[in-house]
Scaffold this motif. Structure first.
Motif, PDB file in Angstrom:
ATOM      1  N   LEU A 211       0.824  -1.210   0.000  1.00 43.09           N
ATOM      2  CA  LEU A 211       0.000   0.000   0.000  1.00 43.09           C
ATOM      3  C   LEU A 211       0.853   1.253   0.000  1.00 43.09           C
ATOM      4  CD1 LEU A 211      -2.766   1.408   0.306  1.00 43.09           C
ATOM      5  CD2 LEU A 211      -2.517   1.148   2.779  1.00 43.09           C
ATOM      6  N   ALA A 212       1.854   1.304   0.874  1.00 43.27           N
ATOM      7  CA  ALA A 212       2.680   2.507   0.983  1.00 43.27           C
ATOM      8  C   ALA A 212       3.403   2.800  -0.318  1.00 43.27           C
ATOM      9  CB  ALA A 212       3.686   2.354   2.127  1.00 43.27           C
ATOM     10  N   GLU A 213       3.907   1.760  -0.965  1.00 46.25           N
ATOM     11  CA  GLU A 213       4.643   1.962  -2.221  1.00 46.25           C
ATOM     12  C   GLU A 213       3.723   2.466  -3.324  1.00 46.25           C
ATOM     13  OE1 GLU A 213       6.604  -1.657  -3.154  1.00 46.25           O
ATOM     14  OE2 GLU A 213       7.989  -1.557  -1.453  1.00 46.25           O
ATOM     15  N   LEU A 214       2.508   1.915  -3.398  1.00 47.84           N
ATOM     16  CA  LEU A 214       1.579   2.357  -4.429  1.00 47.84           C
ATOM     17  C   LEU A 214       1.126   3.793  -4.198  1.00 47.84           C
ATOM     18  CD1 LEU A 214      -0.607  -0.850  -4.848  1.00 47.84           C
ATOM     19  CD2 LEU A 214       1.047   0.066  -6.467  1.00 47.84           C
ATOM     20  N   LEU A 215       0.883   4.159  -2.944  1.00 45.30           N
ATOM     21  CA  LEU A 215       0.482   5.532  -2.656  1.00 45.30           C
ATOM     22  C   LEU A 215       1.607   6.511  -2.941  1.00 45.30           C
ATOM     23  CD1 LEU A 215      -1.584   5.184   0.645  1.00 45.30           C
ATOM     24  CD2 LEU A 215      -2.439   5.554  -1.676  1.00 45.30           C
ATOM     25  N   ALA A 216       2.831   6.071  -2.740  1.00 49.10           N
ATOM     26  CA  ALA A 216       3.974   6.955  -2.979  1.00 49.10           C
ATOM     27  C   ALA A 216       4.229   7.174  -4.458  1.00 49.10           C
ATOM     28  CB  ALA A 216       5.230   6.371  -2.335  1.00 49.10           C
ATOM     29  N   GLY A 217       3.639   6.350  -5.319  1.00 44.64           N
ATOM     30  CA  GLY A 217       3.885   6.485  -6.747  1.00 44.64           C
ATOM     31  C   GLY A 217       2.714   7.072  -7.502  1.00 44.64           C
ATOM     32  N   SER A 218       1.981   7.977  -6.857  1.00 47.26           N
ATOM     33  CA  SER A 218       0.752   8.485  -7.457  1.00 47.26           C
ATOM     34  C   SER A 218       0.967   9.633  -8.429  1.00 47.26           C
ATOM     35  CB  SER A 218      -0.214   8.942  -6.350  1.00 47.26           C
ATOM     36  OG  SER A 218      -0.520   7.873  -5.494  1.00 47.26           O
ATOM     37  N   GLY A 219       2.210  10.125  -8.602  1.00 45.29           N
ATOM     38  CA  GLY A 219       2.496  11.161  -9.589  1.00 45.29           C
ATOM     39  C   GLY A 219       2.167  12.560  -9.098  1.00 45.29           C
ATOM     40  N   ILE A 220       1.774  13.432 -10.049  1.00 45.73           N
ATOM     41  CA  ILE A 220       1.472  14.831  -9.775  1.00 45.73           C
ATOM     42  C   ILE A 220      -0.028  15.061  -9.886  1.00 45.73           C
ATOM     43  CG2 ILE A 220       1.803  17.214 -10.569  1.00 45.73           C
ATOM     44  CD1 ILE A 220       4.259  15.932  -9.301  1.00 45.73           C
ATOM     45  N   LYS A 221      -0.571  15.793  -8.931  1.00 49.71           N
ATOM     46  CA  LYS A 221      -1.969  16.184  -9.002  1.00 49.71           C
ATOM     47  C   LYS A 221      -2.055  17.639  -9.428  1.00 49.71           C
ATOM     48  CE  LYS A 221      -6.308  16.485  -6.406  1.00 49.71           C
ATOM     49  NZ  LYS A 221      -7.001  16.246  -5.123  1.00 49.71           N
ATOM     50  N   VAL A 235      -2.564  17.180 -22.816  1.00 53.07           N
ATOM     51  CA  VAL A 235      -2.501  16.231 -23.937  1.00 53.07           C
ATOM     52  C   VAL A 235      -1.616  16.787 -25.043  1.00 53.07           C
ATOM     53  CG1 VAL A 235      -3.843  15.120 -25.761  1.00 53.07           C
ATOM     54  CG2 VAL A 235      -4.724  15.174 -23.421  1.00 53.07           C
ATOM     55  N   ALA A 236      -1.760  18.079 -25.356  1.00 56.69           N
ATOM     56  CA  ALA A 236      -0.957  18.702 -26.407  1.00 56.69           C
ATOM     57  C   ALA A 236       0.529  18.684 -26.075  1.00 56.69           C
ATOM     58  CB  ALA A 236      -1.428  20.143 -26.624  1.00 56.69           C
ATOM     59  N   ALA A 237       0.848  18.675 -24.772  1.00 49.77           N
ATOM     60  CA  ALA A 237       2.256  18.653 -24.350  1.00 49.77           C
ATOM     61  C   ALA A 237       2.810  17.230 -24.300  1.00 49.77           C
ATOM     62  CB  ALA A 237       2.390  19.315 -22.989  1.00 49.77           C
ATOM     63  N   GLY A 238       2.008  16.246 -24.692  1.00 52.87           N
ATOM     64  CA  GLY A 238       2.474  14.866 -24.692  1.00 52.87           C
ATOM     65  C   GLY A 238       2.368  14.180 -23.342  1.00 52.87           C
ATOM     66  N   LEU A 239       1.660  14.809 -22.421  1.00 51.41           N
ATOM     67  CA  LEU A 239       1.442  14.201 -21.108  1.00 51.41           C
ATOM     68  C   LEU A 239       0.144  13.391 -21.153  1.00 51.41           C
ATOM     69  CD1 LEU A 239       2.452  17.269 -18.916  1.00 51.41           C
ATOM     70  CD2 LEU A 239       3.883  15.393 -19.741  1.00 51.41           C
ATOM     71  N   ASN A 240      -0.075  12.570 -20.159  1.00 46.04           N
ATOM     72  CA  ASN A 240      -1.240  11.678 -20.185  1.00 46.04           C
ATOM     73  C   ASN A 240      -2.063  11.893 -18.918  1.00 46.04           C
ATOM     74  OD1 ASN A 240      -3.013   9.625 -20.914  1.00 46.04           O
ATOM     75  ND2 ASN A 240      -1.751   8.029 -19.965  1.00 46.04           N
ATOM     76  N   PRO A 241      -2.924  12.904 -18.889  1.00 43.13           N
ATOM     77  CA  PRO A 241      -3.688  13.199 -17.667  1.00 43.13           C
ATOM     78  C   PRO A 241      -4.784  12.171 -17.413  1.00 43.13           C
ATOM     79  CG  PRO A 241      -4.424  14.608 -19.461  1.00 43.13           C
ATOM     80  CD  PRO A 241      -3.239  13.829 -19.987  1.00 43.13           C
ATOM     81  N   THR A 242      -4.918  11.807 -16.151  1.00 45.52           N
ATOM     82  CA  THR A 242      -5.993  10.911 -15.725  1.00 45.52           C
ATOM     83  C   THR A 242      -6.954  11.699 -14.853  1.00 45.52           C
ATOM     84  OG1 THR A 242      -4.524   8.992 -15.763  1.00 45.52           O
ATOM     85  CG2 THR A 242      -6.558   8.793 -14.487  1.00 45.52           C
ATOM     86  N   PRO A 243      -8.236  11.759 -15.212  1.00 48.58           N
ATOM     87  CA  PRO A 243      -9.187  12.582 -14.450  1.00 48.58           C
ATOM     88  C   PRO A 243      -9.472  12.029 -13.065  1.00 48.58           C
ATOM     89  CG  PRO A 243     -10.335  11.315 -16.133  1.00 48.58           C
ATOM     90  CD  PRO A 243      -8.869  11.089 -16.367  1.00 48.58           C
ATOM     91  N   PHE A 249      -6.546  16.336 -12.164  1.00 51.23           N
ATOM     92  CA  PHE A 249      -5.933  15.279 -12.953  1.00 51.23           C
ATOM     93  C   PHE A 249      -4.673  14.813 -12.244  1.00 51.23           C
ATOM     94  CE2 PHE A 249      -7.975  18.278 -15.818  1.00 51.23           C
ATOM     95  CZ  PHE A 249      -8.801  17.450 -16.568  1.00 51.23           C
ATOM     96  N   THR A 250      -4.317  13.564 -12.453  1.00 53.53           N
ATOM     97  CA  THR A 250      -2.995  13.097 -12.057  1.00 53.53           C
ATOM     98  C   THR A 250      -2.192  12.878 -13.330  1.00 53.53           C
ATOM     99  OG1 THR A 250      -3.755  10.790 -11.993  1.00 53.53           O
ATOM    100  CG2 THR A 250      -3.725  12.002  -9.918  1.00 53.53           C
ATOM    101  N   ASP A 282      -7.734   8.826  -4.414  1.00 50.47           N
ATOM    102  CA  ASP A 282      -7.113   9.369  -5.620  1.00 50.47           C
ATOM    103  C   ASP A 282      -6.435   8.269  -6.428  1.00 50.47           C
ATOM    104  OD1 ASP A 282      -7.961  11.894  -5.067  1.00 50.47           O
ATOM    105  OD2 ASP A 282      -6.017  12.656  -4.390  1.00 50.47           O
ATOM    106  N   LEU A 283      -5.702   7.399  -5.739  1.00 50.08           N
ATOM    107  CA  LEU A 283      -5.005   6.312  -6.424  1.00 50.08           C
ATOM    108  C   LEU A 283      -6.011   5.397  -7.117  1.00 50.08           C
ATOM    109  CD1 LEU A 283      -2.432   4.657  -7.031  1.00 50.08           C
ATOM    110  CD2 LEU A 283      -2.819   3.467  -4.858  1.00 50.08           C
ATOM    111  N   PHE A 284      -7.094   5.065  -6.436  1.00 46.13           N
ATOM    112  CA  PHE A 284      -8.103   4.170  -7.001  1.00 46.13           C
ATOM    113  C   PHE A 284      -8.676   4.734  -8.287  1.00 46.13           C
ATOM    114  CE2 PHE A 284     -12.565   2.914  -7.398  1.00 46.13           C
ATOM    115  CZ  PHE A 284     -12.462   1.535  -7.396  1.00 46.13           C
ATOM    116  N   PHE A 285      -9.081   6.004  -8.261  1.00 50.34           N
ATOM    117  CA  PHE A 285      -9.685   6.592  -9.458  1.00 50.34           C
ATOM    118  C   PHE A 285      -8.666   6.769 -10.577  1.00 50.34           C
ATOM    119  CE2 PHE A 285     -12.993   7.952  -6.392  1.00 50.34           C
ATOM    120  CZ  PHE A 285     -14.089   7.416  -7.053  1.00 50.34           C
ATOM    121  N   THR A 286      -7.412   7.006 -10.206  1.00 53.22           N
ATOM    122  CA  THR A 286      -6.377   7.094 -11.230  1.00 53.22           C
ATOM    123  C   THR A 286      -6.192   5.766 -11.946  1.00 53.22           C
ATOM    124  OG1 THR A 286      -5.188   8.814  -9.993  1.00 53.22           O
ATOM    125  CG2 THR A 286      -3.925   7.579 -11.633  1.00 53.22           C
TER     126      THR A 286
END
Length: 300
Positions: A211-221, A235-243, A249-250, A282-286
């Motif tokens: 759990l701790a490792e997965l939560l620590a890898g959640s990226g940028i919000k 998207v235009a910058a080549g990033l992949n936002p997740t709502p 977005f993350t 947040d992790l779940f929805f991502t």
């Protein structure tokens, strides 16, 4: 040890569970998460021999559930607390289960005391509240003194005191070397209870680990004044936002990359931070964005 290897279930043209593999080691509590229709219930039913797999295996201590001489002595199962006979009392329910399991004399009353149902032992199960039925189901699962527990929505219907009781019970079980696999929609309670996560979406495992490792890898919000415009800029910058549910977005990127993409498109940011420790919700929805389907119990 619970071991799931290349487990697959197909109903006609519907692929409910798609080649999933994971393990649950002794001394751990593993949360099995996913949106409705992800394949959770079907997977648990295959593990406990209620649904035959199309291919693959699911074992407890190296053996399939159906091959265990007395399954309840190895793995305690609660998939539906409403399955108890409504006409029997709580004591009778445990006494019948005890006869099947070969439990010692008096085990039923001891277990009723342990799960907080001693005062309701003589009441018929049909008069029990949902929370009381949950406690009774957990009592049946524990009655055979198993090494593993498989529980589907064990906190459903429990009040806050009951949820805390269940959390302490499961954590104590794992501290004594037991293996716990539980499915739940109560994400805050899962985060407070489990050591590990297995997340499933559209029948596939989308994440597994501590759990701790997965939560620590959640990226940028990141959240902006214009969510649609911000999404287009990322998207235009080549990033992949997740709502996320709060119009944020993350993004698996650095804060500088996200900030530059927003600035180039003239987007006003309201929030930009590391999502580390943001929480299981947040992790779940991502991880499961776009995987919602009809409840997999309907498929099974």
């Amino acid at each position: 040890m619970i071991t799931v290897t290349n487990l697959t279930k197909r109903y006609g043209h519907t692929l409910a569970v798609d080649d999933i593999s994971f393990t649950c080691a002794p001394g751990t509590v593993t949360g099995f998460l996913g949106p409705n229709g992800a394949g959770k219930s079907t997977s648990l039913r295959m593990l406990t021999a209620l649904t035959p797999p199309t291919s693959g295996t699911a074992t407890v201590d190296g053996r399939r559930y159906r091959d265990l001489p007395n399954p309840g002595r190895v793995v305690g199962v609660m998939l539906d607390a409403a399955a108890a006979h409504a006409g029997r009392t709580g004591r009778e329910t445990l006494q019948v289960a005890g006869e099947v399991l070969g439990a010692r004399r008096g085990a039923a009353d001891d277990m009723l005391e342990r799960v907080g149902l001693a005062s309701a032992a003589g009441r018929r199960v049909g008069q029990y509240s949902l929370g009381m039925r949950q406690r009774l189901g957990i009592a049946v699962a524990l009655l055979g003194d198993p090494a593993a527990l498989v529980l589907d929505e064990p906190a459903n219907g429990l009040d806050p005191e009951g949820i805390r009781w269940m959390r302490e019970l499961l954590q104590d079980f794992s501290r004594r070397g037991g293996t716990v696999l539980l499915s739940s929609h109560l994400l805050s309670e899962v985060q407070a209870t489990v050591d590990r996560l297995v997340v499933i979406g559209k029948g596939k495992i989308v994440a597994e680990g501590d759990l701790a490792e997965l939560l620590a890898g959640s990226g940028i919000k990141v959240r902006g004044l214009d969510p649609q415009g911000l999404h287009a800029a990322l998207v235009a910058a080549g990033l992949n936002p997740t709502p996320l549910p709060d119009d944020a977005f993350t993004v698996d990127a650095t804060p500088e990359q996200v900030g530059r993409a927003a600035a180039a498109a003239g987007q006003v940011l309201l929030e930009l931070r590391a999502a580390d420790g943001a929480g299981l919700e947040d992790l779940f929805f991502t991880l499961t964005a776009g995987t919602e389907l009809a409840d997999d119990k309907d498929v099974a």
